[in-house]
Design a protein around this motif. Structure first.
Motif: not given
Length: 207
Positions: A15-25, A1-13
């Motif tokens: 976390r939400q992105f991590q959950i959405i993409m958990m099966d893919d990245f 599974m590819n490892r990517i970074a998500y950069i945002d100033d809001e931690e809850d956003v």
């Protein structure tokens, strides 16, 4: 599974992105730094395969004086063609920055068309990784010729080494003595050329 970074100033956003993409990245969070240069260093050091960046990076952090477009430009200036996207709720505003629209995706679109977004990002990553492998093969072929390299080949060897040092998780940089020898060789040629030009000028004066 590819490892990517998500950069945002809001931690809850994040976390939400991590959950959405958990099966893919595998998505890691990179905390914002004071400057884009520091952020690019963090991205490089994280050894991720790609990065997704929010357009507005200072909605909750007033110390941040850059946005996602500023960051992605600095990143691409440092590592050409690195797989990356900007996510935004203000697509027209982001497009108004003159950044290539290919790098911009609306958050609403990504939420609705997740499979398409995942496919596009994975394709970018695969294409980039193939390019890196070609660079490795080219470097190996030059190393086979070392130390009998032409000036252009030496320059290309160092260029490839620098590219791979920034971009490849598994690559180990060329030994410093090889880089030094190449630099010395270029200096020797420059000195020889200078001496030849001086001799040529003297001959013209004597005539």
């Amino acid at each position: 599974m590819n490892r990517i970074a998500y950069i945002d100033d809001e931690e809850d956003v994040v976390r939400q992105f991590q959950i959405i993409m958990m099966d893919d990245f595998e998505v890691i969070e990179l905390r914002l730094k004071d400057s884009v240069e520091e952020m690019v260093e963090d991205i490089i050091e994280s050894k991720v395969s790609g990065v997704v960046i929010d357009y507005n990076l200072n909605s909750s952090q007033s110390k941040v004086h850059y946005n996602g477009v500023n960051l992605i430009r600095e990143l691409l200036n440092t590592i050409k063609e690195f797989p990356c996207y900007i996510l935004t709720s203000h697509e027209s505003e982001a497009e108004g920055t003159l950044l290539d629209p290919e790098f911009i995706r609306a958050k609403e679109f990504v939420a609705k068309e997740k499979e398409f977004f995942v496919h596009k990002l994975k394709t970018k990553i695969e294409s980039y990784e193939k390019r890196i492998e070609l660079f490795k093969l080219e470097l190996m072929s030059l190393m086979d010729l070392y130390p009998n390299l032409t000036s252009k080949e030496e320059e290309r060897l160092i260029e490839l080494d620098n590219i791979l040092e920034l971009n490849s998780n598994s690559y180990k940089s060329l030994p410093s003595d090889i880089k030094k020898i190449s630099s010395d060789a270029r200096l020797d040629r420059l000195i020889q050329l200078s001496e030849a030009l001086v001799d040529e000028m003297r001959d013209e004066t004597d005539d």
